[in-house]
Design an enzyme around this catalytic site. Sequence first.
Site, short mmCIF file in Angstrom:
data_model
loop_
_atom_site.label_atom_id
_atom_site.label_comp_id
_atom_site.label_asym_id
_atom_site.label_seq_id
_atom_site.Cartn_x
_atom_site.Cartn_y
_atom_site.Cartn_z
CG HIS A 18 -0.28 -0.37 2.92
ND1 HIS A 18 0.77 0.72 2.81
CD2 HIS A 18 -0.61 -0.88 3.61
CE1 HIS A 18 0.43 0.87 4.31
NE2 HIS A 18 0.26 -0.64 4.52
CG HIS A 21 4.22 -1.46 2.39
ND1 HIS A 21 3.21 -1.74 2.13
CD2 HIS A 21 4.81 -1.81 2.96
CE1 HIS A 21 2.54 -3.01 3.43
NE2 HIS A 21 3.42 -2.57 3.65
CB CYS A 126 1.26 -9.08 18.45
SG CYS A 126 0.70 -8.10 16.85
CB CYS A 129 4.40 -7.32 16.32
SG CYS A 129 3.44 -5.87 16.68
CB CYS A 144 -0.96 -6.46 19.51
SG CYS A 144 0.35 -5.29 18.41
CG HIS A 147 -1.05 -4.88 14.39
ND1 HIS A 147 -0.01 -5.18 14.79
CD2 HIS A 147 -0.87 -4.52 12.85
CE1 HIS A 147 1.02 -4.91 13.88
NE2 HIS A 147 0.22 -4.65 12.65
CE LYS A 299 2.14 2.03 9.87
NZ LYS A 299 3.02 0.53 10.82
CE LYS A 302 -3.94 -7.83 3.99
NZ LYS A 302 -3.91 -8.68 5.07
N1 MSP Z 1 9.58 -6.71 7.49
C1 MSP Z 1 9.67 -5.89 8.03
C2 MSP Z 1 11.37 -4.72 8.14
C3 MSP Z 1 12.14 -5.78 8.32
S1 MSP Z 1 13.61 -4.73 7.45
C4 MSP Z 1 14.25 -5.53 8.16
C5 MSP Z 1 8.11 -5.16 7.66
N2 MSP Z 1 7.17 -4.69 6.95
S2 MSP Z 1 6.60 -3.84 6.54
O1 MSP Z 1 5.67 -4.53 5.12
O2 MSP Z 1 5.12 -4.16 7.35
O3 MSP Z 1 7.03 -2.89 5.77
C6 MSP Z 1 6.73 -2.24 7.05
C7 MSP Z 1 7.52 -0.56 6.59
O4 MSP Z 1 6.77 0.03 5.41
C8 MSP Z 1 7.33 0.58 7.38
O5 MSP Z 1 8.77 0.78 8.47
C9 MSP Z 1 7.94 1.60 6.33
O6 MSP Z 1 8.67 2.02 6.19
C10 MSP Z 1 6.00 1.53 5.81
N3 MSP Z 1 4.82 1.85 6.20
C11 MSP Z 1 3.82 0.48 6.31
N4 MSP Z 1 3.31 1.64 6.80
C12 MSP Z 1 3.41 2.76 6.52
C13 MSP Z 1 2.75 3.94 6.77
N5 MSP Z 1 0.98 4.42 7.18
N6 MSP Z 1 3.21 5.79 6.55
C14 MSP Z 1 4.57 5.20 6.44
N7 MSP Z 1 5.10 3.65 6.56
C15 MSP Z 1 4.69 2.49 6.89
O7 MSP Z 1 7.64 -3.82 9.02
#
Ligand code: MSP
Length: 636
Positions: A18, A21, A126, A129, A144, A147, A299, A302
């Site tokens: 989304h 990311h 969780c 997480c 959590c 979440h 935030k 998903k």
């Molecule tokens: N797989 C782990 C990260 C491992 S790194 C060694 C993870 N993945 S995740 O798919 O959940 O992506 C996390 C990252 O996506 C966050 O740290 C951030 O960079 C980005 N974001 C996900 N949702 C976000 C928002 N709503 N706003 C801004 N960035 C966010 O955690």
Amino acid sequence: MKTFYLTTPIYYVNALPHIGHIFTTTAADTLARYLRMAEREVYFITGTDEHGQNIERAARAEGIAPIELADRVVAKYSELRGRLEFSYDDFIRTTEKRHERSVQEIVRRIEAAGDLYTARHEGWYCSPCETFYTEKELGPGKTCPVHGTAVEWKSEENVFFRLSKYQQPLLALYAKHPEFVRPETRRNEMRSFVEAGLRDLSVSRANLEWGIPFPGYPGQTVYVWLDALTNYISALGFGSEDLSLYHKFWEGSGVRLHLIGKDILRFHAVYWPAFLMSAGLPLPTTVWAHGWWNRDGRKISKSIGNIVQPDELIDRFGSDNVRYFFMREMVFGQDASFSDEAFVDRYNSDLANDLGNTVSRVVTLARRAFGGKTPPVSCDDNPLITVARQAAEDYRKAMEDFAFSRALESLWRLLAEANQYLVAHEPWKLIKSEGPTEKLSRVLWNGLEAVRIVATGLLPFMPKIAPRVLAAVGTAAPPTSLEAMAWGGTPNGVELPEAVPLFPRIDKEAYLAEGKKEERMETAVAEKTPVSIDQFFETELKVGTITAAEPVPKSNKLLKLAVDLGESSPRQLVAGIALAYKPEELVGQQVVVVANLQPAKLMGVESQGMVLAASLDGKPVLLHPDAPVPNGTRVK
Ligand code: MSP
């Protein structure tokens, strides 16, 4: 040349990406493009985090193998790479052999340092997480803290890492290298966290098939965070025969920057350096945590269910405009709010108005005056030169500090000055009164030159459109170095293509109404299933009197209301009615309130219910009882 190793988090593959990311990768890409123009040797990587219980479960729910799910999500990332012009050098997947070798190598080193032991591990877990929480950390009803979903009790024999041993070394690291965690507020958070004491960390899971086998501990799988964090060195060849990239970018004297969201800071600023210290490996130089994109005050995520699909946004606005919005609207390090309205406003004011209009104005005049060419005489002495030099300097400083929105503001200051300059010299009048004189040439050349400098600074942000802006003002080949931001680059007497609208204005009303039409169509479908009278009565509607009203800071739509519902104290409600009602005209009015709605936070302010209003073309019209009734009277 100084090296710069730049990484994004590797993203989970249990769902399609989304905009949260995509945002981190956009920021990293913008920075990488800037650094290349600043003549730094950049190695930029991103990738996917594919192991763990979550992914296994998500795949099972669809009746497919985890790797099939991962492949599908990876294909989507690769498609988005093309759409958004991401310029990363490598994409690492944790299911690759090179990564498995690297994880096993780091584990062996940690083992050799005497930092592993086995013990029983129990706690509240969780799964989204992949983290254990203490009872104290949990939300109401054993949920959590991140979440809000239910946690589960887990108890198993695990391999533990002596994290507690690294408390002092970590504190020493933060003290000696303040740049290790940025921005500063985040560093303070991490310092307090470590100062409060570190418990040893379980770094394996039992009975989990979808992961990397833990070397030396049969039946155990490497904990996903130890697995995932190691990607940053796997991508450089750690654990393989060819260590050339690893030596250059991880062991050299250059920068090693992990760009992440604040949700995963603890893993990067506490666990990761501790693992590396234990393994005797160099540390990253900086972990930079940006804030969250929120929607309706929460935030974007998903699990919360308020996501915005990148494809939809790119289809509607174009990829460069999406990139621009991300980087301009968020103050890097703080949270930002996403809405269609903010998007259209930002686009119309910055791109359609400020940039687009300036380009078409100077290009049209220059073409008309000088036979379709750039003006023959340049200008080497005027106040815009100082402004341009300052703008370029501020831009560089801001970019070096990852202050992307500030960098864009500096460019826009130059644009504003250039516009004022044009207004002051009125070239449109000069054409008529004096014809293509040297004076007119200088004035229009200045206008083109200012736009050229702005567009050069925009190259890292808008890799598709900035070259088109440059071509429009007479620079056909986009420069590859920031040196081009120096005053004087616009050539004389070269072809100026006819101005084409690069940033057509979006009709905001029509655009938002279109969105609403779609919403209405969705509700119409939903309306086909009638609700029973009992279902209707589950909603408690009551009359109350507004006793106070004030704007919610930083919001142009929301008002904070106090409403007397005949209860012991007035309810605090947040209503999206600020564009239609002034606070002072509301006090004393009776309104209808949904009294049993789950409380929610809007822009950080709690709302304990909802005020009812009819929606007329997006404008709220409040509902009142026909005659005054006691506060708390039920509506049915
Ligand atoms: N797989 C782990 C990260 C491992 S790194 C060694 C993870 N993945 S995740 O798919 O959940 O992506 C996390 C990252 O996506 C966050 O740290 C951030 O960079 C980005 N974001 C996900 N949702 C976000 C928002 N709503 N706003 C801004 N960035 C966010 O955690």
